[in-house]
Design a protein around this motif. Structure first.
Motif, PDB file in Angstrom:
ATOM      1  N   ASN A 183      29.355  -9.085  30.872  1.00 17.31           N
ATOM      2  CA  ASN A 183      30.486  -9.782  30.235  1.00 17.31           C
ATOM      3  C   ASN A 183      31.146  -8.931  29.152  1.00 17.31           C
ATOM      4  N   GLN A 184      30.391  -7.987  28.597  1.00 18.93           N
ATOM      5  CA  GLN A 184      30.889  -7.212  27.465  1.00 18.93           C
ATOM      6  C   GLN A 184      31.619  -5.945  27.874  1.00 18.93           C
ATOM      7  N   TYR A 185      31.272  -5.352  29.011  1.00 20.58           N
ATOM      8  CA  TYR A 185      31.768  -4.017  29.353  1.00 20.58           C
ATOM      9  C   TYR A 185      33.268  -4.033  29.659  1.00 20.58           C
ATOM     10  N   ASP A 186      33.960  -2.976  29.237  1.00 19.45           N
ATOM     11  CA  ASP A 186      35.398  -2.807  29.485  1.00 19.45           C
ATOM     12  C   ASP A 186      35.598  -1.969  30.741  1.00 19.45           C
ATOM     13  N   PHE A 187      36.096  -2.594  31.797  1.00 18.42           N
ATOM     14  CA  PHE A 187      36.302  -1.912  33.077  1.00 18.42           C
ATOM     15  C   PHE A 187      37.698  -1.294  33.199  1.00 18.42           C
ATOM     16  N   GLY A 188      38.507  -1.360  32.167  1.00 23.50           N
ATOM     17  CA  GLY A 188      39.848  -0.778  32.203  1.00 23.50           C
ATOM     18  C   GLY A 188      40.879  -1.742  32.770  1.00 23.50           C
ATOM     19  N   TYR A 189      42.150  -1.451  32.522  1.00 26.89           N
ATOM     20  CA  TYR A 189      43.274  -2.271  32.996  1.00 26.89           C
ATOM     21  C   TYR A 189      43.118  -3.735  32.556  1.00 26.89           C
ATOM     22  N   ASN A 190      42.715  -3.928  31.318  1.00 33.01           N
ATOM     23  CA  ASN A 190      42.493  -5.252  30.739  1.00 33.01           C
ATOM     24  C   ASN A 190      41.334  -5.993  31.392  1.00 33.01           C
ATOM     25  N   ASP A 192      38.192  -6.733  30.773  1.00 31.52           N
ATOM     26  CA  ASP A 192      37.103  -6.844  29.800  1.00 31.52           C
ATOM     27  C   ASP A 192      36.084  -7.845  30.323  1.00 31.52           C
ATOM     28  N   GLY A 193      34.952  -7.339  30.758  1.00 34.90           N
ATOM     29  CA  GLY A 193      33.929  -8.203  31.324  1.00 34.90           C
ATOM     30  C   GLY A 193      34.054  -8.309  32.827  1.00 34.90           C
ATOM     31  N   ILE A 194      32.952  -8.705  33.449  1.00 37.79           N
ATOM     32  CA  ILE A 194      32.875  -8.693  34.903  1.00 37.79           C
ATOM     33  C   ILE A 194      33.845  -9.675  35.554  1.00 37.79           C
ATOM     34  N   ARG A 195      34.116 -10.812  34.898  1.00 43.27           N
ATOM     35  CA  ARG A 195      35.023 -11.777  35.525  1.00 43.27           C
ATOM     36  C   ARG A 195      36.437 -11.241  35.593  1.00 43.27           C
ATOM     37  N   SER A 196      36.905 -10.689  34.484  1.00 47.38           N
ATOM     38  CA  SER A 196      38.254 -10.110  34.488  1.00 47.38           C
ATOM     39  C   SER A 196      38.328  -8.940  35.461  1.00 47.38           C
ATOM     40  N   ALA A 197      37.285  -8.110  35.496  1.00 46.62           N
ATOM     41  CA  ALA A 197      37.284  -6.954  36.392  1.00 46.62           C
ATOM     42  C   ALA A 197      37.343  -7.383  37.849  1.00 46.62           C
ATOM     43  N   LEU A 217      32.041  -1.678  41.047  1.00 45.88           N
ATOM     44  CA  LEU A 217      32.105  -2.100  39.650  1.00 45.88           C
ATOM     45  C   LEU A 217      30.892  -1.614  38.865  1.00 45.88           C
ATOM     46  N   VAL A 218      29.719  -1.637  39.484  1.00 46.79           N
ATOM     47  CA  VAL A 218      28.526  -1.102  38.814  1.00 46.79           C
ATOM     48  C   VAL A 218      28.677   0.393  38.591  1.00 46.79           C
ATOM     49  N   GLY A 219      29.251   1.087  39.556  1.00 46.49           N
ATOM     50  CA  GLY A 219      29.486   2.523  39.402  1.00 46.49           C
ATOM     51  C   GLY A 219      30.400   2.836  38.247  1.00 46.49           C
ATOM     52  N   SER A 225      36.770   4.952  32.600  1.00 53.56           N
ATOM     53  CA  SER A 225      37.970   5.790  32.586  1.00 53.56           C
ATOM     54  C   SER A 225      37.864   6.892  33.630  1.00 53.56           C
ATOM     55  N   LEU A 226      36.674   7.460  33.769  1.00 49.28           N
ATOM     56  CA  LEU A 226      36.456   8.537  34.737  1.00 49.28           C
ATOM     57  C   LEU A 226      36.372   7.993  36.155  1.00 49.28           C
ATOM     58  N   TYR A 227      35.549   6.963  36.333  1.00 50.70           N
ATOM     59  CA  TYR A 227      35.349   6.394  37.667  1.00 50.70           C
ATOM     60  C   TYR A 227      36.245   5.167  37.826  1.00 50.70           C
ATOM     61  N   ASN A 228      37.544   5.426  37.994  1.00 50.17           N
ATOM     62  CA  ASN A 228      38.520   4.359  38.136  1.00 50.17           C
ATOM     63  C   ASN A 228      39.305   4.556  39.425  1.00 50.17           C
ATOM     64  N   PRO A 229      39.391   3.551  40.271  1.00 50.60           N
ATOM     65  CA  PRO A 229      40.028   3.722  41.589  1.00 50.60           C
ATOM     66  C   PRO A 229      41.501   4.089  41.535  1.00 50.60           C
ATOM     67  N   PHE A 230      42.182   3.790  40.432  1.00 51.83           N
ATOM     68  CA  PHE A 230      43.603   4.115  40.343  1.00 51.83           C
ATOM     69  C   PHE A 230      43.837   5.530  39.823  1.00 51.83           C
ATOM     70  N   ARG A 231      42.853   6.071  39.146  1.00 50.63           N
ATOM     71  CA  ARG A 231      43.012   7.411  38.579  1.00 50.63           C
ATOM     72  C   ARG A 231      42.316   8.473  39.431  1.00 50.63           C
ATOM     73  N   ARG A 232      41.112   8.154  39.884  1.00 54.14           N
ATOM     74  CA  ARG A 232      40.331   9.124  40.670  1.00 54.14           C
ATOM     75  C   ARG A 232      39.646   8.379  41.799  1.00 54.14           C
TER      76      ARG A 232
END
Length: 777
Positions: A183-190, A192-197, A217-219, A225-232
């Motif tokens: 719930n706490q982790y920031d997955f990027g693109y707003n 914040d947390g697994i539900r939003s991601a 998502l676990v990866g 920022s590094l492992y993001n499907p829109f960037r890399r």
């Protein structure tokens, strides 16, 4: 010699023993030092640590969530953190398995610190993986700040993480820690947390994620920022496959399953959750202001007396909006408006209209209009009040080309344009507003405030108020029926009516004409008069009852606009909002009982405590007999008047221009009550449509009244607004789960007014052929 050898041996043993003693001394010192460091850290010597109370209730920013009546998330209010927590029970097993297999294989074996992992990290200097457990990572996210590059500071931070991790393990179960971390982790693109991601990257709730989606998502937890499907994309795919390999290594997947899943590409279904994207954007912006007022009320405060923060306190706002109906409404707008706009562009090319998009204005008037628009713009406000620039400097900036992204129906366009040209560019786009409500409850089901919130942020549903044209006429008819007990079958002469100066407070003689300027001189039933929007019949009714009873009725119907008690209001001169028009018309569908439109039914805090619950506001306005009679009058509009096109079944290959004029292939056969409306010079087009359990208003027009179609063919409500209603209702009827009624309106038990004008011996309806273009003012 023997004695010397023994002495030498003793001396060697003493030296060895000395080294052994020093080793144990240093080892004990290291252990003692480590223990001391941990003790000092736990005592707060290296910085304040969270107390028991803080560990019990970690302070994280929680977004407020807007929930539709069918349980879908419409959007969220947040500042920096778009976080809505979920419980461990809402997480799929494979997501938890992927997390533990990848981040902390011995998670269920340690108490916050993995000794084996730590030793391995020390021996191999981190080359074979780090030592941070899931609990330590949570501690870092919740309570510790990023350390400097100083090695001492980094060691101290790590120690603090260990101390907090141990405390967390004592305070929470393993399952709670997993949920808190995700719930706490920031997955990027707003995210914040697994539900939003899950919602942003895949358009799903966490419980609906499949194995490969969970693995991606676990990866991302390693570095979003590094492992993001829109960037890399490839790097993210490789990382996802590493997670799947870890799951297979820990016997959570078979080798065959792993190999199969690794062949699947990343299948992203992007659903951004920004304030300007998604569905119901205009409604959400209205709701933001409503919530700010609610939170600012001294009666609505937290137990400690503080005001609620709609961006940080994790409120849940339950609304009446139905996500399916909202989607259908937006789709209807986006289906009809580009076609209508294309015709408007065609009529306003430079060779056809030198002052495009304006009609009937001189160049000086256009310059004045643009000047006013400049001064009302956000750019002007910012430069004048924030940057303290002088008017001359601000005005000059509007003539300098800058890079900008502008709206088009084919997609956004990156261009170079002056701000002044952009103002004129946006003036040529026709706007729209639409609201749909259940009249028995007042629940607003759909709210479309414009064509694109990112570029047109003025809300036409409640902020905007426009001349309503002939959609005002049912109020005159209802007042006359109430006062005089008239029937739809009663007749008035189709002749010009003049109401003299000073009568009813009229400042000038009022002698309205019919739209075509002609009067037949024949007797016309009220039903036919409303269906064909005869101004002569409305004027005749106004002469009989006067304008004040009409104003009184309209006020009881919930209309907030100032309406003068003069006869001309009967033809729709007042400016009224869509919101008020829907509430007023809903009274007729609800057997004469006004129910104030409602958008929020309940507000809960982050713990589920109810903070607000809606209490309906209702009042009796007219009798059920008067309401039903008015509805039967409006049914005539769709049976033989300007709304008849709703009954058409045009072939799908009908030319676009004919679709705009006559409508799309709706083919409705059920009872529909409605009224079209068009104002002078075709500046505003309206359609009010009702079935027993749904009332909907649609308005279309330019931002300025000088932006309009040249002729009535395209500029009437039946061409501009009615098609959106038809497309919307067709979509609603196709979804039977919505329960939108096809039944007849409920007839009162004691009906003394004659409403059926087709019985033998009674005058039939005087209506136009279905294929004739109706002219409606």
């Amino acid at each position: 010699m023997a004695k010397k050898a023994v002495a030498k041996q003793k001396k060697g043993n003493n030296g060895f023993l000395k080294y052994i003693k020093w080793f144990w001394f240093l080892f004990a010192g290291a252990i003692g030092g480590a223990i001391l460091i941990f003790l000092l850290a736990s005592w707060g010597v290296f910085g304040k640590l969270p107390t028991f109370e803080v560990l019990e209730n970690p302070q994280t920013d929680l977004a407020s969530e807007i929930v539709s009546s069918d349980g879908k998330t419409l959007g969220k209010f947040y500042l920096d953190a778009n976080r809505t927590p979920v419980s461990f029970d809402e997480l799929p097993d494979h997501l938890v398995h992927a997390l533990i297999a990848t981040e902390d294989e011995r998670y269920y074996e340690h108490s916050g610190i993995d000794a084996r992992g730590t030793l391995r990290a020390l021996v191999y200097m981190g080359s074979k993986g780090g030592a941070s457990t899931i609990t330590q990572q949570l501690a870092k996210l919740l309570f510790t700040e990023r350390a400097s590059s100083n090695i001492v500071a980094r060691v101290i931070q790590k120690v603090k993480e260990w101390v907090i991790a141990v405390r967390l393990e004592k305070q929470y179960t393993k399952e709670e820690i997993v949920a808190m971390y995700l719930n706490q982790y920031d997955f990027g693109y707003n995210g914040d947390g697994i539900r939003s991601a899950a919602r942003i990257y895949f358009g799903k709730e966490p419980k609906d994620l499949n194995v490969q989606e969970s693995a991606m998502l676990v990866g991302m937890l390693k570095n979003s920022s590094l492992y993001n499907p829109f960037r890399r994309e490839q790097l993210t795919l490789d990382r996802r496959n590493t997670v799947l390999s870890q799951m297979e290594k820990n016997d959570l997947l078979t080798e065959t399953e792993k190999d199969s899943l690794q062949q699947i590409p990343l299948e992203i279904n992007f659903h951004p959750e920004s304030h300007r994207e998604g569905i119901a954007t205009y409604f959400r912006e209205y709701l933001r202001d409503w919530l700010k007022k609610w939170a600012g009320d001294p009666k609505n405060v937290k137990p400690d007396g503080e005001k609620y923060n709609i961006y940080l306190d994790g409120l849940t706002i339950y609304t009446t909006i139905d996500s399916r109906m909202q989607t259908y409404a937006e789709e209807a707008v986006h289906e009809h408006m580009p076609r209508l706009q294309a015709e408007f562009f065609h009529q306003n090319t430079p060779d056809r209209n030198k002052t495009a998009p304006f009609l009937g204005l001189t160049n000086e008037e256009i310059d004045n209009l643009l000047e006013r628009s400049m001064k009302q713009s956000e750019r002007w406000r910012h430069m004048k009040f924030d940057l303290k620039k002088k008017d001359e400097e601000i005005r000059a900036s509007f003539d300098k080309e800058i890079e900008m992204t502008v709206f088009s129906w084919e997609g956004e366009i990156d261009t170079l344009m002056t701000p002044l040209d952009s103002i004129r560019y946006y003036k040529k786009f026709l706007r729209t507003g639409m609201m749909s409500m259940e009249p028995q409850t007042g629940h607003v089901k759909a709210w479309v405030g414009g064509i694109d919130y990112r570029h047109f942020q003025y809300d036409q549903v409640k902020q905007g108020a426009r001349q309503v044209g002939s959609t005002f006429k049912p109020f005159v008819y209802a007042a006359a029926i109430d006062q005089l007990h008239l029937s739809p079958c009663d007749s008035l002469p189709d002749v010009q009516v003049c109401i003299e100066k000073d009568r009813f407070g009229n400042p000038e003689p009022w002698c309205p004409k019919n739209a075509d300027g002609k009067f037949s001189g024949e007797m016309v039933t009220l039903k036919s008069g409303l269906a064909n929007s005869k101004n002569s019949i409305t004027a005749g009714l106004m002469e009989k009852i006067g304008p004040q009873p009409v104003v009184n009725l309209v006020k009881k119907l919930g209309v907030q606009a100032e309406i003068p008690a003069v006869p001309s209001i009967g033809l729709g001169t007042p400016d009224i909002s869509i919101y008020d028009m829907v509430g007023a018309y809903g009274t007729f569908a609800n057997q004469g009982v006004y129910v104030k439109p409602v958008m929020v039914t309940r507000i809960e805090d982050k713990n589920g405590t109810v903070l607000y619950e809606y209490v309906p506001e209702t009042r009796d306005v007219v009798s059920d007999e008067v309401a039903y009679t008015t509805v039967k009058l409006m049914e005539g509009v769709t049976q033989g008047g300007s709304g008849t096109r709703l009954r058409h079944k045009w072939a799908t290959n009908t030319p676009v221009y004919k679709e705009v004029i006559t409508g799309y292939p709706y083919g409705f056969t059920n009872p529909i009550a409605g009224k079209t409306g068009t104002t002078d010079n075709q500046s505003d087009g309206w359609f009010m449509g009702m079935v027993p359990n749904l009332v909907t208003a649609v308005w279309v027009g330019g931002e300025d009244r000088s932006v309009h179609f040249r002729t009535i063919t395209y500029g009437q409500g039946a061409s501009m607004a009615l098609p959106i209603w038809g497309l919307y209702m067709r979509k609603c009827y196709e979804n039977e789960d919505l329960g939108v009624s096809k039944a007849a309106f409920k007839e009162p038990e004691e009906l003394t007014i004659r409403v059926d004008c087709n019985k033998a011996g009674e005058e039939g309806d005087q209506t136009k052929p279905e294929d004739e273009i109706d002219i409606d003012f």
